[in-house]
Design a protein around this motif. Structure first.
Motif, PDB file in Angstrom:
ATOM      1  N   UNK A  91       6.549   5.846  30.076  1.00  0.00           N
ATOM      2  CA  UNK A  91       6.838   4.856  29.023  1.00  0.00           C
ATOM      3  C   UNK A  91       8.210   4.220  29.284  1.00  0.00           C
ATOM      4  N   UNK A  92       9.174   5.014  29.732  1.00  0.00           N
ATOM      5  CA  UNK A  92      10.490   4.439  30.064  1.00  0.00           C
ATOM      6  C   UNK A  92      10.342   3.387  31.170  1.00  0.00           C
ATOM      7  N   UNK A  93       9.527   3.713  32.178  1.00  0.00           N
ATOM      8  CA  UNK A  93       9.334   2.748  33.280  1.00  0.00           C
ATOM      9  C   UNK A  93       8.741   1.449  32.759  1.00  0.00           C
ATOM     10  N   UNK A  94       7.811   1.551  31.826  1.00  0.00           N
ATOM     11  CA  UNK A  94       7.193   0.351  31.254  1.00  0.00           C
ATOM     12  C   UNK A  94       8.227  -0.455  30.463  1.00  0.00           C
ATOM     13  N   UNK A  95       9.140   0.255  29.807  1.00  0.00           N
ATOM     14  CA  UNK A  95      10.192  -0.445  29.060  1.00  0.00           C
ATOM     15  C   UNK A  95      11.121  -1.165  30.039  1.00  0.00           C
ATOM     16  N   UNK A  96      11.485  -0.495  31.134  1.00  0.00           N
ATOM     17  CA  UNK A  96      12.345  -1.143  32.140  1.00  0.00           C
ATOM     18  C   UNK A  96      11.712  -2.442  32.633  1.00  0.00           C
ATOM     19  N   UNK A 124       9.356  11.197  21.161  1.00  0.00           N
ATOM     20  CA  UNK A 124       9.234   9.993  21.998  1.00  0.00           C
ATOM     21  C   UNK A 124      10.123   8.874  21.440  1.00  0.00           C
ATOM     22  N   UNK A 125      10.032   8.619  20.145  1.00  0.00           N
ATOM     23  CA  UNK A 125      10.807   7.523  19.543  1.00  0.00           C
ATOM     24  C   UNK A 125      12.304   7.776  19.713  1.00  0.00           C
ATOM     25  N   UNK A 126      12.717   9.023  19.479  1.00  0.00           N
ATOM     26  CA  UNK A 126      14.147   9.341  19.625  1.00  0.00           C
ATOM     27  C   UNK A 126      14.603   9.142  21.069  1.00  0.00           C
ATOM     28  N   UNK A 127      13.760   9.568  22.000  1.00  0.00           N
ATOM     29  CA  UNK A 127      14.118   9.436  23.414  1.00  0.00           C
ATOM     30  C   UNK A 127      14.235   7.959  23.803  1.00  0.00           C
ATOM     31  N   UNK A 128      13.322   7.133  23.293  1.00  0.00           N
ATOM     32  CA  UNK A 128      13.390   5.694  23.600  1.00  0.00           C
ATOM     33  C   UNK A 128      14.678   5.108  23.034  1.00  0.00           C
ATOM     34  N   UNK A 129      14.978   5.438  21.782  1.00  0.00           N
ATOM     35  CA  UNK A 129      16.169   4.853  21.142  1.00  0.00           C
ATOM     36  C   UNK A 129      17.463   5.353  21.789  1.00  0.00           C
ATOM     37  N   UNK A 130      17.433   6.583  22.301  1.00  0.00           N
ATOM     38  CA  UNK A 130      18.644   7.101  22.944  1.00  0.00           C
ATOM     39  C   UNK A 130      18.915   6.346  24.243  1.00  0.00           C
ATOM     40  N   UNK A 131      17.865   5.995  24.967  1.00  0.00           N
ATOM     41  CA  UNK A 131      18.040   5.288  26.240  1.00  0.00           C
ATOM     42  C   UNK A 131      18.193   3.791  26.057  1.00  0.00           C
TER      43      UNK A 131
END
Ligand code: SF4
Length: 403
Positions: A91-96, A124-131
């Motif tokens: 999911x992080x890769x997709x956000x990048x 998941x939501x916390x991890x996305x917002x942290x990055x």
């Protein structure tokens, strides 16, 4: 025709149409008249001739689903070898990639997977917002929220509050299909969420200060009266809360579904678009279109938004339809129809001119997919969460270091 002319005059004067008047227009007015009325409302509300669109990515975090709606070609049952759950890293890769294309939001939705507890979503939501602190999460349609209330045995308000505290920014209006329980029973989606439950999630979300969209999937088993009932229920809730930002409709895509049948025609699409613009007089109007050509036409039938620059799409593609429109293509269609294209966010605030005119962005000539075919990898973090299904319990046990 006398009566139709009287109703048309009321619409032109900015009056609100009632149920019978809307039905008469929808069933009897010539398509060109419906279009002119809808376009008149669009012009009154948006005289600047701006047509907006958003750059975001439609990510389906899992295709495993216990709901089994019979119009859905996307889901896989629990234990299916084709079932997947995306890992946080994927999911992080997709956000990048989304950020590289100028996007600032994920539309995150998925199946009702019994092996993903509420804590998985929160993490998941916390991890996305942290990055990515500024990145927006437009996530979890009302039936997914209902699914989480059942899994966690918490109330709707509490689940929404926990998700919001973890980073949820807004709720997409998916899973509405037609908000009439007779229709929902036939589509086998009554159990995933009744019409009342769908509206109740939105009511709670709006009260909690979240903005949401509203949708309609039509052209399967519903009657014209039921389509209007759906629109009137949305209008009623919008009168009450004012929390919807937009209405998005699409026609049922029948391929590879259990329900089968035919897809609505272009004229049916334009008539439905126009009547929705007329009935939903209290809602910012925005429609996802069905390909560039119908999309252009929809701008003359009341639409003032081209939806999303599609980066990834899995659900409609599974049902046999796939439209790839990158930003250049959307802008070309909007300008060619005589409108001014502007980028927006989920709140329909203008962000600026097309991003490709400001800097170089890669072209997207093919839609990305959630997972490449044959990729059966399993996210490492899944072992941290309790599973409910027997098949998944076995798998997770075997994945434990001492398993
Ligand atoms: S539409 Fe959504 S809830 Fe229904 S079967 Fe498909 S994935 Fe599951």
């Amino acid at each position: 025709m006398q009566a139709i002319e009287q109703i048309a005059a009321k619409v032109r004067e900015g009056g609100r149409v009632g149920r019978d008047q809307a039905l008469a227009l929808y069933l009897q007015a010539p398509t060109t008249l419906l279009g002119r009325l809808a376009d008149g409302i669009r012009a009154r509300r948006h005289p600047e001739r701006v047509v907006t669109y958003i750059i975001d990515r439609n990510v389906n975090y899992t295709n495993v689903c216990v709901a089994r709606c019979n119009f859905c070609a996307f889901y896989r049952p629990v234990g299916s070898p084709e079932g997947y759950v995306l890992g946080f890293d994927e999911i992080f890769r997709k956000i990048d990639e989304t950020i590289e294309l100028g996007g600032g939001q994920l539309l995150l939705q998925g199946g009702h997977n019994p092996d993903l507890p509420l804590e998985w979503y929160e993490d998941l939501f916390r991890a996305v917002k942290a990055r990515y602190p500024a990145f927006r999460l437009h996530a979890l349609s009302p039936p997914e929220v209902i699914h989480l209330t059942r899994m966690s045995r918490l109330g709707i308000a509490e689940v929404i509050e926990r998700l919001r505290a973890a980073g949820l920014d807004s709720i997409p209006g998916g899973g509405a299909e037609i908000l009439v329980d007779r229709v929902r029973r036939i589509l086998n989606c009554y159990n995933k969420a009744t019409a009342g439950e769908w509206l109740e999630v939105m009511r709670h979300a709006h009260r909690a200060g979240l903005r949401t969209t509203a949708t309609m999937m039509y052209g399967h088993v519903e009657t014209p009266e039921e389509r209007l009932e759906h629109l009137l229920r949305l209008r009623g809730l919008q009168d009450e809360t004012g929390g919807f930002t937009a209405f998005i409709s699409w026609s049922y895509q029948p391929e590879h579904t259990e329900l089968g049948g035919f897809e609505a025609t272009g004229v049916e699409y334009l008539r439905t678009l126009a009547i929705a613009r007329i009935v939903l007089d209290n809602l910012q109007a925005s429609w996802v279109t069905q390909g560039g050509k119908v999309g252009q036409l929809s701008l003359a039938y009341g639409a003032n938004d081209m939806g999303s620059v599609m980066i990834e799409e899995n659900v409609v593609r599974a049902a046999g339809a796939s439209y790839c429109m990158d930003e250049i293509e959307i802008v070309r269609n909007v300008e060619n129809a005589g409108f001014v294209p502007k980028r927006r966010n989920m709140h329909y605030e203008i962000l600026g001119d097309p991003i490709f005119r400001e800097r170089e962005v890669p072209r997207m000539l093919e839609l990305a997919v959630a997972r490449h075919e044959g990729d059966a990898s399993r996210p490492a973090e899944l072992v941290n969460y309790p599973a409910r299904s027997a098949a998944e319990k076995r798998l997770r046990r075997s994945e434990l270091p001492d398993g």
